[in-house]
Design a protein around this motif. Sequence first.
Motif, short mmCIF file in Angstrom:
data_model
loop_
_atom_site.label_atom_id
_atom_site.label_comp_id
_atom_site.label_asym_id
_atom_site.label_seq_id
_atom_site.Cartn_x
_atom_site.Cartn_y
_atom_site.Cartn_z
N UNK A 238 39.88 72.18 28.65
CA UNK A 238 41.34 72.01 28.71
C UNK A 238 42.03 73.34 28.41
N UNK A 239 41.52 74.02 27.38
CA UNK A 239 42.10 75.29 26.98
C UNK A 239 41.99 76.31 28.11
N UNK A 240 40.83 76.34 28.75
CA UNK A 240 40.58 77.33 29.80
C UNK A 240 41.43 77.05 31.04
N UNK A 241 41.49 75.78 31.45
CA UNK A 241 42.30 75.41 32.62
C UNK A 241 43.75 75.77 32.38
N UNK A 242 44.22 75.42 31.19
CA UNK A 242 45.60 75.69 30.83
C UNK A 242 45.90 77.19 30.90
N UNK A 243 44.95 78.01 30.46
CA UNK A 243 45.16 79.46 30.48
C UNK A 243 45.06 80.05 31.88
N UNK A 244 44.06 79.61 32.66
CA UNK A 244 43.84 80.24 33.97
C UNK A 244 44.93 79.86 34.97
N UNK A 245 45.50 78.65 34.84
CA UNK A 245 46.59 78.29 35.75
C UNK A 245 47.80 79.21 35.53
N UNK A 246 47.93 79.73 34.29
CA UNK A 246 49.08 80.58 33.97
C UNK A 246 48.74 82.06 34.07
N UNK A 247 47.55 82.40 34.53
CA UNK A 247 47.11 83.80 34.55
C UNK A 247 48.15 84.67 35.26
N UNK A 248 48.48 85.76 34.64
CA UNK A 248 49.49 86.64 35.21
C UNK A 248 49.13 88.10 34.98
N UNK A 249 49.07 88.51 33.71
CA UNK A 249 48.94 89.94 33.43
C UNK A 249 47.64 90.57 33.91
N UNK A 250 46.52 89.83 33.82
CA UNK A 250 45.27 90.44 34.27
C UNK A 250 45.34 90.70 35.78
N UNK A 251 45.95 89.77 36.53
CA UNK A 251 46.02 89.92 37.98
C UNK A 251 46.99 91.04 38.36
N UNK A 252 48.13 91.08 37.67
CA UNK A 252 49.10 92.15 37.94
C UNK A 252 48.47 93.52 37.70
#
Lengths: 304, 294
Positions: B220-234
């Motif tokens: 749950x923690x991981x899904x919640x974080x990866x759906x919001x991924x932003x800075x690493x991709x930018x």
Amino acid sequence: MAIDTPVKATAHQAGRGSSAASGRSRSRRRVRVSKVWVKIVVTLLLVVEIYPLVWMFLTSLKSNSDYLNHSTWSLPTTWEWGNYTEAWTTGHIGLYVRNSLLAVVPALALILLLGAAAGFALQVMVWKGRNLTLLVFLAGMMVPPQMILLPLFTVYFQTGLSGTLWPLILTYTGTGLPLTVFMMATYYKSVPRELFEAATIDGAGILRSFWTISVPMVRNALLTVGLVEFFFIWNDLLIALTFTNSQDLRTVQVGLLNFTGDFGATQYGPLFAAICLNVFGTLLIYLFLNQKVMKGLTSGALKG
Amino acid sequence: MHRVLGDRRAIAILLGPALVVYSLIMLVPMVWSLGYSFTKGNSIDGFTGNGVADFSRLLDDPAVRHALWFTLKYAVVVTAGQVVAGYLLALLYVFFLKRASALVRTLVFFPVVLPTVAVGLLFQKFFQVAPQTGPVNSLLNAVGIDSIDFFGSSSSAFWVLVVMDIWRSMGFYAVLLFAGLVDIPEEVLESARLDGATGLRLVRHIVLPLSLPVLMSSLIFSINGTLKAFDSIVALTNGGPGNDTTPLTLYMFQTSFTYGDYGYGSTIAVLLTVVCLLVSLVVFRVSRRDLTEG
């Protein structure tokens, strides 16, 4: 039960004894083989974790021509420690660190103070609707920050806060509260409520009990939550990128991102020096407090 | 006694400030953002009503479809990678390194606290082809493979992102799952060993079922974080090449701030929020069912 235990114990001993007798040399070799296997895995793991950091550090000491013309594996031919001074001054890393500190420290203080008080009110005190209120705070952890960005931008723009670090402080405080309130409420669960009842009999008001009795008791929890929130806020990019419109307000993360555009695309040494300053600065804080950080991050996650 | 612990004035003083800040910074803007999704314009030029036009645009926008697909693909692949790598590491800590694992745990945890932008820039240089061949391509060259332009094609850029995010976070999931594995009583493991369960069978039939709760919370923690991924991709690809690695989070940011279209940006944010809530709900329901059955 009492009969059961000795039987198990003998079976246990018998099992060990027979295997040791049947093939001592074979089992010992298997142990050694598995040890070698573990050693290889651990070594590979450490290389994968550490080498990028070592490479980054070595590259930060290379001159531009050294970086472009020599193998990426090679050591620097001349050790350009000046890259660090250049990153700090010309690259404005010093300014960015100052901005980050000015935004993060007040936000962190507010988060801890408000979060501890709210956690106390939600866990220790007795009233109708406290579970619902906790749930409302909890919901904030699921919602992506993109959902609050534009209204806040409009408000900060219209109230004239845009040219300052206030938007960052306020937004960090708001977004940091859900996790902090939740974790503090969990920690207060382990403080016996009788303690506050006794304090009341001795004549302390509930606000005084909160401040002089409960806060010292959850001091460790505060430190843990504070560290977790510190790393979250310090490493934030989205909020800082949205609300810092001028170069003078950039935080470390935003500054670093713009670094490649500003002059990092041609000045590799200073770029790597800037990355190193960020990475090793954070690592120092972490090494200093590593047990607390790990415990805090995991306990927050387990309950979140 | 109840009068003291139920003192309304004290509750208001303690809870009030947090509730006010939380409401003003999070709750009100959430509703407000929903309102924005029915408008057009931005805070500088002003807003005008736009009805449900933004929502129908959302349905027809190929970029949204692509970003949504990318977000889901990224979340599933990275979550699987993070949790599996973390679980393997946790097993290594508990069953092979035992008490000696503290140092390895600390070192593998390193990247978790590092600034994402710094990690993104580091990986960018680590995998680059030009102007200097990065260590990864040098290694490929050394074994006789031509350099790969990792950021030139969408699939290789995607995999570099995945590798980076797993590198960055597996130490965290390892420690999280380690905490769960340590809680398994030694007697249970010992009696399973006596019954002849070793290696994989021990893991499959004893360790895995017993660590299911902590495995689920990592998920749950991981899904919640990866759906919001932003800075690493930018920091790593900035959504490129083209917009091939642009998740919903970044597409929303670009629509709002690069193109100044707050109305449509809010609509994308609403979509992102709905996706986050739906996925969390599904994972939660599934995990609840699994746990009661197990």
